[in-house]
Design a protein around this motif. Structure first.
Motif, PDB file in Angstrom:
ATOM      1  N   THR A 199      -9.820  -7.969  18.240  1.00  0.00           N
ATOM      2  CA  THR A 199      -8.533  -8.590  17.466  1.00  0.00           C
ATOM      3  C   THR A 199      -7.575  -6.944  17.431  1.00  0.00           C
ATOM      4  N   SER A 200      -6.471  -7.064  18.050  1.00  0.00           N
ATOM      5  CA  SER A 200      -5.739  -5.882  17.895  1.00  0.00           C
ATOM      6  C   SER A 200      -4.748  -5.990  16.799  1.00  0.00           C
ATOM      7  N   TRP A 201      -4.059  -4.738  16.277  1.00  0.00           N
ATOM      8  CA  TRP A 201      -2.963  -4.783  15.307  1.00  0.00           C
ATOM      9  C   TRP A 201      -1.796  -5.472  15.731  1.00  0.00           C
ATOM     10  N   GLY A 202      -1.434  -5.392  16.900  1.00  0.00           N
ATOM     11  CA  GLY A 202      -0.269  -5.795  17.465  1.00  0.00           C
ATOM     12  C   GLY A 202      -0.121  -7.539  17.406  1.00  0.00           C
ATOM     13  N   ILE A 203      -1.234  -8.265  17.490  1.00  0.00           N
ATOM     14  CA  ILE A 203      -1.476  -9.702  17.197  1.00  0.00           C
ATOM     15  C   ILE A 203      -1.340 -10.123  15.742  1.00  0.00           C
ATOM     16  N   VAL A 204      -1.857  -9.123  14.949  1.00  0.00           N
ATOM     17  CA  VAL A 204      -1.673  -9.759  13.555  1.00  0.00           C
ATOM     18  C   VAL A 204      -0.389  -9.030  12.679  1.00  0.00           C
ATOM     19  N   LYS A 205      -0.055  -8.229  13.454  1.00  0.00           N
ATOM     20  CA  LYS A 205       1.303  -7.557  12.376  1.00  0.00           C
ATOM     21  C   LYS A 205       2.031  -8.302  11.840  1.00  0.00           C
ATOM     22  N   LYS A 206       2.637  -9.390  12.509  1.00  0.00           N
ATOM     23  CA  LYS A 206       3.664 -10.333  11.975  1.00  0.00           C
ATOM     24  C   LYS A 206       3.029 -11.002  10.739  1.00  0.00           C
ATOM     25  N   SER A 207       1.906 -11.577  10.922  1.00  0.00           N
ATOM     26  CA  SER A 207       1.120 -12.289   9.765  1.00  0.00           C
ATOM     27  C   SER A 207       0.909 -11.335   8.666  1.00  0.00           C
ATOM     28  N   ALA A 208       0.451 -10.023   8.694  1.00  0.00           N
ATOM     29  CA  ALA A 208       0.126  -9.253   8.088  1.00  0.00           C
ATOM     30  C   ALA A 208       1.567  -8.826   6.892  1.00  0.00           C
ATOM     31  N   GLY A 209       2.775  -9.081   7.711  1.00  0.00           N
ATOM     32  CA  GLY A 209       3.803  -8.664   6.843  1.00  0.00           C
ATOM     33  C   GLY A 209       4.373  -9.887   6.180  1.00  0.00           C
ATOM     34  N   GLN A 210       4.097 -11.085   6.417  1.00  0.00           N
ATOM     35  CA  GLN A 210       4.222 -12.349   5.975  1.00  0.00           C
ATOM     36  C   GLN A 210       3.424 -12.331   4.618  1.00  0.00           C
ATOM     37  N   LEU A 211       2.109 -11.908   4.622  1.00  0.00           N
ATOM     38  CA  LEU A 211       1.431 -12.036   3.459  1.00  0.00           C
ATOM     39  C   LEU A 211       1.327 -11.017   2.691  1.00  0.00           C
ATOM     40  N   ALA A 212       2.112  -9.972   2.845  1.00  0.00           N
ATOM     41  CA  ALA A 212       2.316  -8.553   1.881  1.00  0.00           C
ATOM     42  C   ALA A 212       2.714  -9.174   0.701  1.00  0.00           C
ATOM     43  N   GLY A 213       3.489 -10.299   0.420  1.00  0.00           N
ATOM     44  CA  GLY A 213       3.902 -10.455  -0.921  1.00  0.00           C
ATOM     45  C   GLY A 213       2.909 -10.981  -1.718  1.00  0.00           C
ATOM     46  N   LEU A 214       1.449 -11.568  -1.297  1.00  0.00           N
ATOM     47  CA  LEU A 214       0.389 -12.096  -2.061  1.00  0.00           C
ATOM     48  C   LEU A 214       0.012 -11.228  -2.993  1.00  0.00           C
ATOM     49  N   THR A 215       0.268  -9.601  -2.957  1.00  0.00           N
ATOM     50  CA  THR A 215      -0.319  -8.582  -3.719  1.00  0.00           C
ATOM     51  C   THR A 215      -0.098  -9.111  -5.033  1.00  0.00           C
ATOM     52  N   HIS A 216       1.269  -9.645  -5.407  1.00  0.00           N
ATOM     53  CA  HIS A 216       1.705  -9.580  -6.944  1.00  0.00           C
ATOM     54  C   HIS A 216       1.098 -10.883  -7.581  1.00  0.00           C
ATOM     55  N   ALA A 217       1.092 -12.121  -6.464  1.00  0.00           N
ATOM     56  CA  ALA A 217       0.231 -13.183  -7.118  1.00  0.00           C
ATOM     57  C   ALA A 217      -1.100 -12.873  -7.420  1.00  0.00           C
ATOM     58  N   TYR A 218      -1.750 -11.993  -6.385  1.00  0.00           N
ATOM     59  CA  TYR A 218      -2.939 -11.978  -6.753  1.00  0.00           C
ATOM     60  C   TYR A 218      -3.355 -11.085  -8.156  1.00  0.00           C
ATOM     61  N   HIS A 219      -2.458 -10.153  -8.453  1.00  0.00           N
ATOM     62  CA  HIS A 219      -2.500  -9.417  -9.612  1.00  0.00           C
ATOM     63  C   HIS A 219      -2.348 -10.199 -10.824  1.00  0.00           C
ATOM     64  N   ARG A 220      -1.253 -11.504 -10.682  1.00  0.00           N
ATOM     65  CA  ARG A 220      -1.179 -12.188 -11.870  1.00  0.00           C
ATOM     66  C   ARG A 220      -2.221 -13.147 -12.202  1.00  0.00           C
ATOM     67  N   LEU A 221      -2.918 -13.460 -11.077  1.00  0.00           N
ATOM     68  CA  LEU A 221      -4.429 -14.356 -11.132  1.00  0.00           C
ATOM     69  C   LEU A 221      -5.367 -13.389 -11.763  1.00  0.00           C
ATOM     70  N   ASN A 222      -5.542 -12.399 -11.482  1.00  0.00           N
ATOM     71  CA  ASN A 222      -6.398 -11.479 -12.127  1.00  0.00           C
ATOM     72  C   ASN A 222      -6.282 -11.327 -13.467  1.00  0.00           C
ATOM     73  N   GLU A 223      -5.018 -11.068 -14.049  1.00  0.00           N
ATOM     74  CA  GLU A 223      -4.670 -10.987 -15.455  1.00  0.00           C
ATOM     75  C   GLU A 223      -5.072 -12.321 -16.168  1.00  0.00           C
ATOM     76  N   MET A 224      -4.724 -13.527 -15.465  1.00  0.00           N
ATOM     77  CA  MET A 224      -5.203 -14.841 -16.060  1.00  0.00           C
ATOM     78  C   MET A 224      -6.657 -15.089 -16.138  1.00  0.00           C
ATOM     79  N   SER A 225      -7.344 -14.526 -15.224  1.00  0.00           N
ATOM     80  CA  SER A 225      -8.788 -15.083 -15.320  1.00  0.00           C
ATOM     81  C   SER A 225      -9.752 -13.608 -15.160  1.00  0.00           C
ATOM     82  N   LEU A 226      -9.701 -12.788 -16.046  1.00  0.00           N
ATOM     83  CA  LEU A 226     -10.110 -11.271 -16.034  1.00  0.00           C
ATOM     84  C   LEU A 226     -11.722 -11.373 -15.732  1.00  0.00           C
ATOM     85  N   TYR A 227     -12.605 -12.233 -16.497  1.00  0.00           N
ATOM     86  CA  TYR A 227     -14.126 -12.051 -16.443  1.00  0.00           C
ATOM     87  C   TYR A 227     -14.509 -13.145 -15.446  1.00  0.00           C
ATOM     88  N   THR A 228     -13.762 -13.738 -14.427  1.00  0.00           N
ATOM     89  CA  THR A 228     -14.462 -14.539 -13.385  1.00  0.00           C
ATOM     90  C   THR A 228     -14.186 -14.464 -11.777  1.00  0.00           C
TER      91      THR A 228
END
Length: 608
Positions: free
Chosen positions: A45-74
């Motif tokens: 897999t080359s970076w050029g193929i997934v670059k657009k998808s990676a940009g679209q999924l960048a915003g998940l970082t904030h959601a993932y962090h919030r989920l961690n705060e809600m389920s710290l031990y799991t």
């Protein structure tokens, strides 16, 4: 997986929230970066193929962090894997074996072939070697094609961290998650996870061996199996591993996984015997003390009541007078009470009401002023252009909102063209309104300097907006350009739902799509200009925000695009303004008694 792990931070501002100490303890890892995701590419897999998808999924970082705060031990990992070879994990810092391929893993194949949310069987994590299970579901592209799988890895021993058993009867007790396994006409109960989970030798590419649940009391165990098969919860006394035990279980046909607690019967009876002795020993002393204390309380209450009868009336009168002044609009009204008791506490609370009411009134006045200013930023009327009937309507959910529409016509650039713009700012309220006002000014400036080149306009506007806004604030935008001479429409989008063209001839529906990410999220992004598309007399273009089709009624049923298009089709003989009013009216009626949750904005372009 490629030899080099790519750090997924090249276009992201550092996430401002750092993980808590509890989060670090829960993951039992060092060197994890909770502000970013890791990006892995499968072999070939080359970076050029997934670059657009990676940009679209960048915003998940904030959601993932919030989920961690809600389920710290799991939660151990969050991950999203796409068919194009892109694999994202959060937090950053984990290392996967080179031969690891997410699309060959059981949790991926199960989610791909099974609708809804699925649970994998326990297995060994490829990066840490810990026992885990994955909860995953399929992800689909807007056109309904399977795009990949997103999931959460749960650390099995941590599932029982919340369970604190009484030390008096916890010895030999076992808590476990159990799963129903059908084998023909028979039912087998498999232990899915248990307290004190141990596995001496594990390899990430081999499944964990799961133990089957059984009891020496076959008749009683058969009754337990019948309860589990029927989804019934209950308590039974039968042997487990040769020891008489109390089985407490909660099951449901709605879930694959159910809970079971097994406590040795001797532990329970020992606790009962101890409790009975303590109660018997203390009951006589308790009765004697209760009678003495009760008599003393009665005497004290009588004495205090007589002495304080008069001291109650004056403070209450002061409170009544102050309350009357406050009701007449005197926010400086104060109750003077110095009794040193609950009445003084009540007066102190009352004395805080006036200033707070004054601040509330100021806030309401400020919101009203902001609403007036924002309404004046919206077009007072649609432009009159030969061959088109144009109208727009916006109904905010708060005093101020984040939706925005505009009609822009610069005669000095080209008098035959008019820009029709609709934007949706994240959130609503004063913050969204301020961002909308700034975006309006930036966009008009970009149009003046780029003479209706939609790609350049969107590029310039996106860069200015990205530089002036926070990473978690962005705008989705649809930009349509009407040309009177050719009776055509060109368009570009910035992450917004495509406009819909309803053809009068044949009733065909065309989605006006183009490539473009949300505005203000990532700088230096290119935006595709689509069209021009020639329109015929009677054709209708609809541009709207998700506040229309995502509006829900009391049954949680969305209004939907199909219902919207039906309303427009039935009213196509009316003017564009009347169609706008009818759509908004139908959305409000659909919601019934529920309050409006999001801004509702619609633009109708009707070819005459």
């Amino acid at each position: 997986i490629s030899d080099q792990t790519i750090g997924f931070d090249q276009n992201l501002a550092p996430f401002p929230l750092l993980p808590t100490e509890a989060s670090k303890l829960a993951f039992r890892t060092n060197g994890m970066d909770y502000r970013r995701q890791n990006l892995f590419l499968t072999q070939g897999t080359s970076w050029g193929i997934v670059k657009k998808s990676a940009g679209q999924l960048a915003g998940l970082t904030h959601a993932y962090h919030r989920l961690n705060e809600m389920s710290l031990y799991t939660i151990l990992w969050h991950h999203t894997s796409l068919e194009n070879g892109l694999h994202l994990t959060y937090p950053a810092g984990n290392v996967l074996p080179k031969e690891f391929d997410p699309m060959k893993r059981n949790w991926y194949l199960l989610a791909k072939s099974t609708p809804g949310i699925v649970w994998s069987e326990p297995y060994t994590d490829a990066s840490t070697g810990d026992p885990i299970l994955t909860i995953s579901t399929a992800v689909y592209s807007p056109d309904g094609r399977f795009a990949g799988v997103t999931g959460i890895d749960m650390y099995l021993p941590s599932i029982f961290d919340w369970l604190q058993l009484n030390p008096a009867w916890s010895e030999g007790a076992e808590g476990m998650l159990i799963a129903r396994i059908r084998e023909g006409d028979s039912l087998r109960i498999q232990i899915f996870a248990r307290m004190n989970y141990q596995e001496d030798s594990r390899h990430w590419d081999k499944p964990l061996e799961l133990e089957s649940l059984k009891s020496e009391d076959t008749a009683l165990f058969a009754g337990f199996l019948a309860d589990v098969a029927a989804g019934k919860s209950g308590i039974r006394i039968m042997r487990y591993k040769g020891r008489k035990s109390i089985w407490t279980y909660q099951t449901s046909l709605d879930y694959q996984i159910n809970t079971l607690m097994i406590v040795p019967y001797d532990n329970y009876m020992h606790l009962v015997d101890q409790t009975e002795k303590i109660i018997w020993r203390n009951s006589q002393d308790f009765l004697i003390y209760s009678v003495m204390i009760g008599l003393l309380v009665i005497v004290v209450v009588v004495i205090v009541s007589v002495k304080r009868a008069k001291s109650f009336t004056d403070p209450i009168n002061n409170l009544a007078l102050a309350g009357k002044s406050l009701s007449e609009g005197d926010y400086d009204a104060q109750a003077r009470v110095n009794t040193g008791d609950e009445l003084q506490q009540l007066a102190e609370v009352f004395n805080q009401i006036g200033p707070k009411l004054r601040e509330h009134e100021k806030m309401q006045n400020a919101l009203e002023l902001a609403r007036i200013v924002q309404q004046r930023l919206l077009p007072k009327e649609a432009p009159k252009i030969e061959g088109f009937d144009i109208a727009g309507l916006c109904k905010y959910s708060d005093e101020t909102g984040g939706d925005y529409y505009d009609f822009i016509q610069f005669d000095e650039i080209d008098p035959d063209k008019v820009s029709v713009i609709l934007g949706d700012v994240t959130g609503h309220g004063i913050g969204a309104a301020l961002l909308m006002a700034s975006a309006r000014s930036m966009l008009r400036n970009a149009i003046r300097h780029n003479a209706y080149d939609l790609s350049k306009i969107m590029y310039t506007f996106n860069n200015e907006l990205t530089a002036d806004t926070d990473p978690d604030k962005f705008i989705t935008l649809f930009y349509a350009l009407l040309d009177r001479k050719g009776k055509t429409i060109s368009w570009a989008t910035g992450g917004h739902d495509p406009a819909i063209l309803l053809k009068k001839s044949g009733g065909e529906t065309i989605m006006l799509k183009s490539e473009g990410v949300p505005m203000g999220f990532v700088p230096n992004m290119n935006f595709e200009q689509a069209g021009p598309l020639e329109m015929q007399s009677g054709d209708i273009v609809v541009i709207g925000t998700d506040g229309i089709w995502e509006a829900e009624n009391e049954a949680e049923e969305m209004f939907g695009k199909e219902r919207m298009m039906k309303v427009i089709s039935e009213n196509s003989h009316h003017s564009a303004h009347q169609i706008c009013e009818k759509v908004v009216e139908e959305v409000i009626a659909h919601c019934g008694q529920l309050p409006q949750e999001d801004d509702i904005t619609i633009i109708i372009i009707k070819t005459t």
